[in-house]
Design a protein around this motif. Sequence first.
Motif, PDB file in Angstrom:
ATOM      1  N   TRP B 176     -11.460  39.072   8.960  1.00 13.32           N
ATOM      2  CA  TRP B 176     -10.906  39.829  10.086  1.00 13.32           C
ATOM      3  C   TRP B 176      -9.750  40.682   9.558  1.00 13.32           C
ATOM      4  N   VAL B 184      -6.956  45.466   8.891  1.00 11.78           N
ATOM      5  CA  VAL B 184      -7.644  44.814  10.008  1.00 11.78           C
ATOM      6  C   VAL B 184      -9.035  45.435  10.108  1.00 11.78           C
ATOM      7  N   ALA B 208      -5.987  36.204  10.397  1.00 10.93           N
ATOM      8  CA  ALA B 208      -5.889  36.722  11.765  1.00 10.93           C
ATOM      9  C   ALA B 208      -5.275  35.692  12.708  1.00 10.93           C
ATOM     10  N   HIS B 211      -1.580  35.663  13.513  1.00 16.31           N
ATOM     11  CA  HIS B 211      -0.955  36.899  14.012  1.00 16.31           C
ATOM     12  C   HIS B 211      -1.583  37.468  15.286  1.00 16.31           C
ATOM     13  N   SER B 212      -2.696  36.933  15.718  1.00 16.84           N
ATOM     14  CA  SER B 212      -3.416  37.597  16.816  1.00 16.84           C
ATOM     15  C   SER B 212      -3.975  36.586  17.799  1.00 16.84           C
ATOM     16  N   THR B 213      -4.147  37.036  19.024  1.00 22.70           N
ATOM     17  CA  THR B 213      -4.864  36.208  19.987  1.00 22.70           C
ATOM     18  C   THR B 213      -6.358  36.360  19.686  1.00 22.70           C
ATOM     19  N   ILE B 214      -7.067  35.245  19.814  1.00 19.06           N
ATOM     20  CA  ILE B 214      -8.494  35.238  19.480  1.00 19.06           C
ATOM     21  C   ILE B 214      -9.265  34.729  20.690  1.00 19.06           C
ATOM     22  N   GLU B 303       1.149  37.225  21.229  1.00 20.41           N
ATOM     23  CA  GLU B 303       1.322  38.682  21.393  1.00 20.41           C
ATOM     24  C   GLU B 303       2.749  39.086  21.028  1.00 20.41           C
ATOM     25  N   GLU B 306       2.933  38.867  17.162  1.00 22.78           N
ATOM     26  CA  GLU B 306       2.259  40.029  16.575  1.00 22.78           C
ATOM     27  C   GLU B 306       3.158  41.272  16.666  1.00 22.78           C
ATOM     28  N   GLN B 310       4.783  43.287  13.515  1.00 22.60           N
ATOM     29  CA  GLN B 310       4.485  44.709  13.335  1.00 22.60           C
ATOM     30  C   GLN B 310       5.782  45.510  13.134  1.00 22.60           C
ATOM     31  N   ASP B 334      -4.870  50.416  10.623  1.00 26.32           N
ATOM     32  CA  ASP B 334      -4.567  49.177  11.342  1.00 26.32           C
ATOM     33  C   ASP B 334      -4.312  48.067  10.315  1.00 26.32           C
ATOM     34  N   ARG B 336      -1.819  44.336   9.283  1.00 25.29           N
ATOM     35  CA  ARG B 336      -0.950  43.260   9.746  1.00 25.29           C
ATOM     36  C   ARG B 336      -0.216  42.619   8.566  1.00 25.29           C
TER      37      ARG B 336
END
Lengths: 144, 410
Positions: B176, B184, B208, B211-214, B303, B306, B310, B334, B336
Amino acid sequence: MASIREIQDELIDDFSFLEDWTDKYAFLIDLGKTLEPMPAESKTEENLIRGCQSKVWLTAAMKDGFVHFQADSDAFISKGMVALLVKVYNHQKPEDILHEKLDLLERIGLHEHLSPNRSNGLASMHKQLRNFALVFHSQNQIAG
Amino acid sequence: MAATARIDWSAVRADFPILRETVHGKPLVYFDNAATSQKPQVVIDALVDYYTRYNSNVHRGVHHLSQTATNAYEATRLKVQALINAKEPAEIIFTKGTTDAINLVASSWGGQHVGPGDEILISALEHHANLVPWQMLCEAKGAKVVVAPINTRGELEMEKFQLLLNERTKLVAVSWISNALGTVNPVKEIIAAAHARHIPVLLDAAQAAPHSTIDVQALGVDFLVFSAHKMLGPTGIGVLYGKRALLDLMPPYQGGGDMIDRVTFEKTTYNVLPLKFEAGTPNIADGIAFGEAIDYLTRIGLENIEAREQELLAYATRQIKTIPGIRIIGEAADKRSVLSFMAGNLHPYDIGILLDQMGIAIRTGHHCAQPLMDIFEIPGTCRASFAFYNTEAEIDYFIQSLRKVQTMLS
């Protein structure tokens, strides 16, 4: 020719004047620059030392009963490290290389580079130098 | 900026005891978060608490301690299910980590579905963990690993990717987020393209998940794998998410206790999901502490994390560009967390060693992505990777130290 012990003591003395880490590493980098230039044809895959993050080449030959080392690296600090070892062991008898204790690295505070971490090549360099000495020593014994 | 303004990041930072350590007499600056994250006190406490109060083997004990341990361990499965929005807890398989999870799929699913002439499509960005297991499978089966190329910015070339999908493609296995460059990947597009041809997709979400919502249901992904230790949890535990329809039909990966239904010397029948894939005593303590890590991440909000990361990445990227001779490796639109770079012709190893003397932990080398380094024709990079507990002040110190290193090596 100074003995392995004498060369180590001399280097320990040199390093003892370097208090700041920047001076210590600058000294190491400069030491690398004093290495005898290695011929390009010696920089082969075969002569690479495994276990270093940078490329370090090492070759050895026997001349009149003494081991002659050549080394180079594509990184300054690795080159300084291998130069340090070459300085200690160059033009010595194989049996002296095998029997003399190496305490220089602990004494000058570079022993952290001897850890088994795969990115630290100093231990691999030392092992390879000794392997050469071992081969020459056993050849001598067979010939003798 | 607005999204993260409400969070007191210096209070968050104080939750991580290791960040108060010194290295070579200097305050630790930890920028190796893509390798492993640091752990908040609650996670460390959970480990101590487990061994102090209710250490016991799970799943079959009738006594109190075993019940307590089982409940705590299984609670993490529910937390993972909620974190990635899986349909049911049985779709969450605990593994040793990402590598173990990929090997499980390669061995069990791959063993069943991949044959001579078949292809596994990966990307040029893969970590060795999402390359070598497929190479081993393909070697055993007479199949082939096909690699989708990237452009000079380190982005997957989607048109070429599409063209590589064909009737021989049995699985698409891609990361990902790239661990080496931070790219990304367009995972929705990848999944849509593969599913249009009825090809299942495995996502390596190791970089991922922190750092990210899944949302696995929204993504429609077939397999998704990640490690606890990169997301504030302990080492030695990770997750394989799989759709039940796929997992149900797969043979067990390893044999032993816990994965059985009924054993005789002649024949064994296997347990149901998820235990079918969890042979032997599991990693109970780390599993329980992983649950604490998920709670911690959820409390701050992924969120918010993340957005904060960023900000840090953008700040570091701006600052490093002020140093002459810096070449950023991987400039995807993109990205991260990851800032991979070269400083002129200086060897990353030299830079890493000298930064370490100043208390700064970055990673140098090939980042377990040797083929990727070959594409850029470099021996490796220096990689600074950020987490929400890092600060702009640390980045300033890093930039200043990097300038000093350049001077020392010039």
